[in-house]
Scaffold this active site. Structure first.
Site, PDB file in Angstrom:
ATOM      1  N   SER A   1       0.853  -1.187   0.000  1.00 54.06           N
ATOM      2  CA  SER A   1       0.000   0.000   0.000  1.00 54.06           C
ATOM      3  C   SER A   1       0.889   1.237   0.000  1.00 54.06           C
ATOM      4  O   SER A   1       1.742   1.395   0.882  1.00 54.06           O
ATOM      5  CB  SER A   1      -0.889   0.014   1.244  1.00 54.06           C
TER       6      SER A   1
ATOM      7  N   LYS B   1      -1.220  -1.012  -4.308  1.00 54.42           N
ATOM      8  CA  LYS B   1      -2.375  -0.204  -3.913  1.00 54.42           C
ATOM      9  C   LYS B   1      -1.921   1.230  -3.810  1.00 54.42           C
ATOM     10  O   LYS B   1      -0.990   1.541  -3.073  1.00 54.42           O
ATOM     11  CB  LYS B   1      -2.925  -0.690  -2.577  1.00 54.42           C
TER      12      LYS B   1
ATOM     13  N   LYS C   1      -3.124   5.266  -3.102  1.00 53.84           N
ATOM     14  CA  LYS C   1      -4.151   6.085  -2.460  1.00 53.84           C
ATOM     15  C   LYS C   1      -4.566   7.166  -3.448  1.00 53.84           C
ATOM     16  O   LYS C   1      -3.718   7.735  -4.132  1.00 53.84           O
ATOM     17  CB  LYS C   1      -3.554   6.748  -1.207  1.00 53.84           C
TER      18      LYS C   1
ATOM     19  N   ASP D   1      -7.242   3.101  -3.389  1.00 55.33           N
ATOM     20  CA  ASP D   1      -7.968   3.224  -2.117  1.00 55.33           C
ATOM     21  C   ASP D   1      -8.268   4.703  -1.906  1.00 55.33           C
ATOM     22  O   ASP D   1      -7.366   5.526  -1.870  1.00 55.33           O
ATOM     23  CB  ASP D   1      -7.120   2.684  -0.954  1.00 55.33           C
TER      24      ASP D   1
ATOM     25  N   GLU E   1     -11.204   0.881  -3.603  1.00 52.42           N
ATOM     26  CA  GLU E   1     -11.513   0.604  -2.195  1.00 52.42           C
ATOM     27  C   GLU E   1     -12.145   1.824  -1.548  1.00 52.42           C
ATOM     28  O   GLU E   1     -11.621   2.942  -1.661  1.00 52.42           O
ATOM     29  CB  GLU E   1     -10.224   0.233  -1.463  1.00 52.42           C
TER      30      GLU E   1
ATOM     31  N   LYS F   1     -10.071  -6.446   7.896  1.00 49.66           N
ATOM     32  CA  LYS F   1      -9.064  -5.997   8.862  1.00 49.66           C
ATOM     33  C   LYS F   1      -9.502  -6.516  10.227  1.00 49.66           C
ATOM     34  O   LYS F   1     -10.617  -6.211  10.690  1.00 49.66           O
ATOM     35  CB  LYS F   1      -8.962  -4.475   8.908  1.00 49.66           C
TER      36      LYS F   1
HETATM   37  O1  LIG Z   1      -0.537  -1.440   6.704  1.00 53.02           O
HETATM   38  C1  LIG Z   1      -0.471  -1.085   5.501  1.00 53.02           C
HETATM   39  O2  LIG Z   1       0.560  -1.126   4.837  1.00 53.02           O
HETATM   40  C2  LIG Z   1      -1.733  -0.524   4.857  1.00 53.02           C
HETATM   41  C3  LIG Z   1      -1.885   0.892   5.261  1.00 53.02           C
HETATM   42  C4  LIG Z   1      -3.127   1.451   4.668  1.00 53.02           C
HETATM   43  O3  LIG Z   1      -3.315   1.413   3.474  1.00 53.02           O
HETATM   44  C5  LIG Z   1      -4.096   2.028   5.556  1.00 53.02           C
HETATM   45  C6  LIG Z   1      -3.880   2.027   6.891  1.00 53.02           C
HETATM   46  C7  LIG Z   1      -4.794   2.680   7.774  1.00 53.02           C
HETATM   47  C8  LIG Z   1      -5.839   3.357   7.282  1.00 53.02           C
HETATM   48  C9  LIG Z   1      -5.837   3.715   5.900  1.00 53.02           C
HETATM   49  O4  LIG Z   1      -5.020   4.831   5.750  1.00 53.02           O
HETATM   50  C10 LIG Z   1      -5.283   2.663   4.962  1.00 53.02           C
HETATM   51  C11 LIG Z   1      -6.391   1.729   4.510  1.00 53.02           C
HETATM   52  O5  LIG Z   1      -7.526   2.212   4.400  1.00 53.02           O
HETATM   53  O6  LIG Z   1      -6.157   0.551   4.208  1.00 53.02           O
HETATM   54 MG   LIG Z   2      -8.579   1.102   3.008  1.00 51.01          MG
END
Ligand SMILES: O=C(O)CCC(=O)C1=CC=C[C@@H](O)[C@@H]1C(=O)O
Ligand SMILES: [Mg+2]
Length: 380
Positions: A139, A165, A167, A192, A217, A266
């Site tokens: 991510s 992924k 953002k 996402d 997402e 999660k």
């Molecule tokens: O732990 C990771 O590498 C994923 C991090 C990540 O994408 C997220 C972590 C916490 C909240 C959000 O910002 C985002 C998500 O939505 O998945």
């Molecule tokens: Mg997310």
């Protein structure tokens, strides 16, 4: 299986600093407090859980502070000194508290770990996982420019990640995705949005259909499944829900309404491993793939995520990058490592990693031991 009885819970609140700032549609973060929950049974075995919170209530309504309060004042008193026949029972023991899923998850996952260790089985085996290795995704936070994002994606493609992924948010979406797709036309790519859009943005979101994304997402509100159902009818790209799904019931309703075609599970957000397994099974029975989301966890939360991902319907790589992508030094030994996009599912008892107590001490800002079921509140 032998039941377990927790005689002491130690709350280790630690201050963690990511190796680099992480930017999403709701802000940029690098430091955070988390609470590592140590559940010690009557024979002295320690099981570990983690509050996958941060210091601000921007992802959901919880923070590390609220989670510690819930654990101290309500949740631990319901668990301690009780004979627990199986960790699947913990979920119902905690439903007297509304929501506060991450707080519940932190103690529930610690019970799973201590129960697995007491019965000398790996956590993945205890939950009937079938995989011995898992594919890993990365991510990537919002970058300053599309060029910077392309550079980051290139680094992670080189490392072998099986899903990228990125953002997105209004003003940092189409040109960013376009640049990545021009550079990497065929990589498994998803976006996402962390609830940054509304149904007024349908035309903008429709334009993402040209990029063959695996999914988008959580494009809409964090507590919505109705508008997501409307949106999914308008766009080709599969909608994946994250923040909207807090429970098995939320997942059932979302599938029934057609709000999504994929669910990001999660463990913290849904209240623990038991509910994660129930959502996994519901999605499997309805032909809906799931994957394991990340919350920038320490190695304890990461270990739970890897074990969960060993279940068969986790068919999409999760956000479970290795320890070195988050911390200069993780608090578990050995650290989580990856080889060309693959992590081996740990085979030791419980979460299969040890906690580095020296490192834990260094990072601890507050530590509290709870040995009684006393609570200052009238209990239902
Ligand atoms: O732990 C990771 O590498 C994923 C991090 C990540 O994408 C997220 C972590 C916490 C909240 C959000 O910002 C985002 C998500 O939505 O998945
Ligand atoms: Mg997310």
């Amino acid at each position: 299986m032998k039941p377990v009885q927790i005689k002491e819970v130690v709350l280790h609140t630690v201050k963690m600093k990511l190796i680099a700032p992480f930017t999403t549609s709701f802000g940029t973060f690098q430091e955070k407090h988390v609470c590592l929950v140590e559940a010690i049974d009557e024979s002295g075995i320690s099981g570990w859980g983690e509050t996958t919170t941060s210091d601000e209530p921007y992802y959901n309504e919880e923070t590390t502070h609220t989670a510690v309060y819930m654990l101290k004042d309500f949740l631990i008193s319901r668990i301690i000194h009780k004979t627990i026949e199986h960790p699947l029972d913990v979920h119902d023991m905690l439903t007297f508290v509304r929501r506060n899923q991450i707080a519940k998850s932190a103690i529930e996952t610690a019970v799973w770990d201590v129960f697995a260790k007491k019965n000398n089985v790996p956590l993945s085996e205890l939950i009937d996982g079938t995989k011995t290795e898992i594919e890993v995704g990365k991510s990537i936070g919002i970058q300053a420019t599309p060029e910077k994002l392309v550079e980051k994606v290139g680094e992670y493609v080189e490392e072998g990640f099986r899903k990228l992924k990125v953002k997105i948010a209004p003003g940092a979406d189409l040109d960013y995705i376009d640049a990545v797709r021009k550079a990497f036309p065929d990589i498994p790519l998803m976006a996402d949005a962390n609830s940054a859009y509304t149904l007024n943005d349908v035309d903008q979101l429709k334009q993402l259909d040209q990029y063959n994304l695996m999914m988008i997402e959580q494009p809409l509100a964090h507590d919505d499944i109705i508008d997501h159902a409307t949106l999914q009818k308008e766009i080709q790209t599969p909608v994946c829900l994250d923040e909207s799904i807090h429970s098995l019931e939320d997942a059932r309703k979302a599938l029934q309404l057609g709000s999504c075609r994929i669910i990001n599970i999660k463990i913290g957000r849904v209240g623990g491993l038991g509910e994660s397994i129930r959502i996994h099974d519901l999605c499997r029975d309805n032909g809906v793939p799931v994957w394991c989301g990340g919350m920038l966890e320490t190695g304890i939360g990461r270990a739970h995520n890897i074990a969960l991902t060993s279940l068969s319907n986790f068919t999409i790589p999760g956000d479970t990058a290795p320890s070195s992508h988050y911390w200069d030094e993780d608090i578990i030994e050995p650290e989580v490592t990856m080889d060309h996009g693959i992590i081996q599912v740990q085979t030791g008892p419980g979460i299969g990693f040890d906690v580095n107590r020296e490192k834990l001490e260094q990072l601890t800002v507050e530590k509290e031991s709870i040995t009684t079921a006393v609570t200052p509140h009238p209990m239902p």
